[in-house]
Enzyme design. Structure first.
Site, PDB file in Angstrom:
ATOM      1  N   ASP A  15       0.604  -0.941   0.128  1.00  0.00           N
ATOM      2  CA  ASP A  15      -0.343   0.439   0.399  1.00  0.00           C
ATOM      3  C   ASP A  15       1.108   0.867  -0.115  1.00  0.00           C
ATOM      4  O   ASP A  15       2.282   1.031   0.551  1.00  0.00           O
ATOM      5  CB  ASP A  15      -0.628   0.307   1.003  1.00  0.00           C
ATOM      6  CG  ASP A  15      -2.383   0.759   1.256  1.00  0.00           C
ATOM      7  OD1 ASP A  15      -2.314   1.673  -0.220  1.00  0.00           O
ATOM      8  OD2 ASP A  15      -2.681   1.176   2.174  1.00  0.00           O
ATOM      9  N   HIS A  16       0.148   2.046  -0.292  1.00  0.00           N
ATOM     10  CA  HIS A  16       0.481   3.753  -0.314  1.00  0.00           C
ATOM     11  C   HIS A  16       1.013   4.634   0.834  1.00  0.00           C
ATOM     12  O   HIS A  16      -0.642   4.735   0.716  1.00  0.00           O
ATOM     13  CB  HIS A  16       1.063   4.307  -1.626  1.00  0.00           C
ATOM     14  CG  HIS A  16       1.170   4.206  -2.748  1.00  0.00           C
ATOM     15  ND1 HIS A  16       0.166   4.176  -3.793  1.00  0.00           N
ATOM     16  CD2 HIS A  16       2.239   3.414  -3.080  1.00  0.00           C
ATOM     17  CE1 HIS A  16       0.790   3.063  -5.175  1.00  0.00           C
ATOM     18  NE2 HIS A  16       2.397   3.316  -4.929  1.00  0.00           N
TER      19      HIS A  16
ATOM     20  N   TYR B  80      -5.278   3.873   0.136  1.00  0.00           N
ATOM     21  CA  TYR B  80      -6.116   3.848  -0.303  1.00  0.00           C
ATOM     22  C   TYR B  80      -6.020   2.339  -1.148  1.00  0.00           C
ATOM     23  O   TYR B  80      -6.852   2.198  -2.657  1.00  0.00           O
ATOM     24  CB  TYR B  80      -7.623   4.307  -0.695  1.00  0.00           C
ATOM     25  CG  TYR B  80      -7.534   5.497   0.436  1.00  0.00           C
ATOM     26  CD1 TYR B  80      -8.570   4.838   1.507  1.00  0.00           C
ATOM     27  CD2 TYR B  80      -7.208   6.391   0.322  1.00  0.00           C
ATOM     28  CE1 TYR B  80      -9.111   5.993   2.047  1.00  0.00           C
ATOM     29  CE2 TYR B  80      -7.743   7.513   1.484  1.00  0.00           C
ATOM     30  CZ  TYR B  80      -9.124   7.098   2.376  1.00  0.00           C
ATOM     31  OH  TYR B  80      -8.741   7.729   3.192  1.00  0.00           O
ATOM     32  N   HIS B  81      -4.591   1.977  -1.411  1.00  0.00           N
ATOM     33  CA  HIS B  81      -3.921   1.378  -2.796  1.00  0.00           C
ATOM     34  C   HIS B  81      -3.688  -0.149  -2.589  1.00  0.00           C
ATOM     35  O   HIS B  81      -1.876  -0.337  -2.556  1.00  0.00           O
ATOM     36  CB  HIS B  81      -3.154   2.440  -3.098  1.00  0.00           C
ATOM     37  CG  HIS B  81      -3.450   3.743  -4.097  1.00  0.00           C
ATOM     38  ND1 HIS B  81      -2.237   4.667  -3.855  1.00  0.00           N
ATOM     39  CD2 HIS B  81      -4.397   4.178  -4.317  1.00  0.00           C
ATOM     40  CE1 HIS B  81      -3.531   6.019  -3.813  1.00  0.00           C
ATOM     41  NE2 HIS B  81      -3.986   5.347  -4.820  1.00  0.00           N
ATOM     42  N   ALA B  82      -4.223  -0.143  -1.797  1.00  0.00           N
ATOM     43  CA  ALA B  82      -4.103  -1.945  -1.563  1.00  0.00           C
ATOM     44  C   ALA B  82      -3.427  -3.003  -2.719  1.00  0.00           C
ATOM     45  O   ALA B  82      -4.490  -2.990  -3.467  1.00  0.00           O
ATOM     46  CB  ALA B  82      -4.725  -2.607  -0.370  1.00  0.00           C
TER      47      ALA B  82
END
Length: 555
Positions: A296-297, A470-472
């Site tokens: 994730d980020h 929000y980038h899983a």
């Protein structure tokens, strides 16, 4: 849309960013019967259309999985919320609509890791096939696709000052983050059309849903994949408290995303055998990588007061808010037609980094941390995301009950490299804010605040405030058979099993350098050709820019 039957050629689990693409592409052939299962409801209503309503969507539990992490070990035990779209369109129906593909070198890195067919030259044609770009087609963009893309206007004075300040600080300008040159400051693209959100449900599924060979079942809870030996034969699910088992004559395709796809595999007996036995789940296939490698980020937010009344704060309060709403309902125009992420940047944190590892996203408004509540003053904020973190997490089962949330641990900032790069980003951002272009606009720093200056204080602030980007991704990692940590091969088959694929963001070998929705759509497009056995699209010859002095200079 057809009625439910006992057997389909293909069953797709998850009507999200990739699932809707697959449903459309597979059902283009009228001889192929397709079932699409979605845990959430339909995406009807203005709240899914108005871009500026994204904050409202976050507060609607009926459209959101509302996951939470376990206490994060490197964030002082903080629990990090992880909202995920639970509706037709998945997170493409609830996200911030920022359209970023990632860097070309991300995909070349995938190919170098053994993912044949996934280099930038090979995936760019699928990005082009997916989109209709409002600035027209070129070597990097398409104009006949299902996903409509609008370039940000960036007309707000804060946006203009931000871009100019980056250039004043010695960074590049970029006219297209998804084109020849990602690195630099410029305008952000978004997934909207004529002032409305453009999710994959609207772009892909709406066209296909009336086909006689496609059945879409919403509000379904998939309990497991059914196997006969090592061959996937169907799906079990619950809808309206009734139990169903449906057969797949060709394949079962998991498209639930980076959290739900590994959870479904684990519930089905596919994953690390020791973990499965802990929950008394019969082991169908011992596959150690399922749920591992969670990327994730990590995201931090810097905020500044605005010296002039040019933020959009007044438009978030009545009666101006009502005027904006009326304007949008009348002709889908005005500030409500924007996601307000219209300017941003991609920069490198240090010399020796070949392509940008920091994403900056400007919002001409400031929110109270961890909420959608507006700070009651003229202010703005900049989201800073670390693009290629070295700290990795995992998804495991909380129990054998499909209705229970899985356990999520991101391990944000576990490594020294990650905390150092995020600390550096604060210093770099302060330097940009001190440029002449911001002299008349940038006021007092709200976050982290003028009292937080030395590295130790900055590190402590980061660990107390960092949240998800929000980038899983990457929990069903794609890779060669020689890598035991990989779950799917380059054709997206689950290793060691028959008639089962995963096609969504979970298959990314590692997270792309940017927002992940565009890449998930591309994965759906390319994945559909793999399922149907089609020849891949012709390889692109488009060129890519990178800094000639990246080895010795940060900019």
């Amino acid at each position: 849309m057809s009625k439910l039957q006992q057997t389909y050629d293909y069953i797709i689990v998850g009507a999200g960013s990739a699932g809707c693409v697959l449903a459309n592409r597979l059902s283009e052939d009228p001889h192929i019967q397709v079932l699409l299962l979605e845990a959430g409801p339909t995406d009807k209503g203005w709240i899914f259309e108005m871009p500026s309503a994204l904050g409202e969507l976050f507060e609607k539990p009926q459209f959101n999985w509302n996951y939470n992490s376990e206490p994060e070990p490197y964030l002082n035990g903080r629990i990090i919320g992880q909202p995920r779209g639970r509706v037709l369109g998945g997170s493409s129906s609830t996200n911030g609509m920022v359209f970023i593909r990632g860097h070309a070198y991300d995909y070349d890195r995938w190919a170098e890791q053994g993912c044949d067919g996934w280099s930038y030259a090979e995936v760019l044609p699928y990005f082009q096939r997916s989109e209709t770009y409002d600035r027209g087609a070129d070597d990097y963009h398409g104009n006949k696709g299902h996903l409509h893309i609008t370039s940000g206007a960036a007309q707000n004075p804060i946006c203009q000052a931000f871009i100019q300040a980056g250039i004043d600080a010695g960074y590049q300008a970029s006219s297209d983050f998804n084109g020849y040159k990602q690195e630099g400051f410029g305008r952000m693209d978004r997934t909207t059309r004529k002032g409305c959100r453009w999710s994959t449900a609207r772009g892909y599924l709406k066209e296909a849903i009336w086909r006689d060979n496609l059945c879409v079942e919403t509000e379904t809870l998939v309990t497991k994949v059914v196997f006969k030996g090592k061959r996937a034969t169907g799906i079990q699910y619950i809808r309206n408290k009734q139990f169903y088992e449906v057969n797949a004559a060709q394949e079962v395709i998991l498209s639930g995303g980076a959290i739900n796809s590994p959870q479904t595999l684990l519930l089905s007996g596919v994953g690390p055998a020791v973990e499965l036995r802990t929950h008394k789940i019969p082991v169908v296939h011992d596959l150690s990588g399922v749920g591992k490698n969670l990327n994730d980020h990590p995201d931090i937010v810097m905020q500044f007061k605005c010296k002039k009344p040019v933020s959009i704060y007044p438009w978030t309060k009545w009666p101006r808010k009502a005027l904006l709403g009326s304007q949008w309902f009348f002709n889908h125009s005005g500030l409500a037609a924007s996601n307000h992420f219209e300017a941003g940047a991609f920069i490198r944190s240090r010399s020796g980094v070949k392509h940008p590892d920091l994403q900056l996203t400007l919002m001409p408004l400031a929110l109270h941390p961890g909420s959608s509540e507006v700070i009651a003053t003229h202010a703005f904020q900049i989201h800073i995301d670390l693009m290629r973190p070295t700290s990795l997490g995992e998804i495991t089962l909380g129990s054998s009950d499909p209705a229970d949330s899985p356990k999520i641990v991101f391990n944000y900032l576990e490594t020294k490299r990650d905390i150092e790069d995020m600390r550096t980003s604060v210093h770099l951002m302060r330097e940009v804010m001190a440029q002449p272009a911001f002299e008349e606009l940038c006021g007092e720093e709200i976050l982290p605040g003028p009292g937080i200056q030395d590295d130790k204080a900055i590190d402590a602030w980061i660990r107390e405030t960092v949240v998800t980007g929000y980038h899983a991704t990457s929990t069903c990692r794609m890779g060669p058979e020689s890598d035991d940590n990989c779950v799917v091969d380059s054709q997206l088959h689950v290793r060691g099993l028959e008639n089962l694929r995963v096609i969504d963001a979970s298959i990314m070998p590692d997270v792309v350098s940017g927002n992940t929705n565009a890449a998930a759509v591309m994965i759906g497009e390319k994945g559909s050709d793999l399922v149907l056995g089609k020849e891949p699209l012709p390889v692109s010859t488009a060129q890519v820019w990178n800094s000639p002095n990246w080895e010795t200079s940060q900019r």
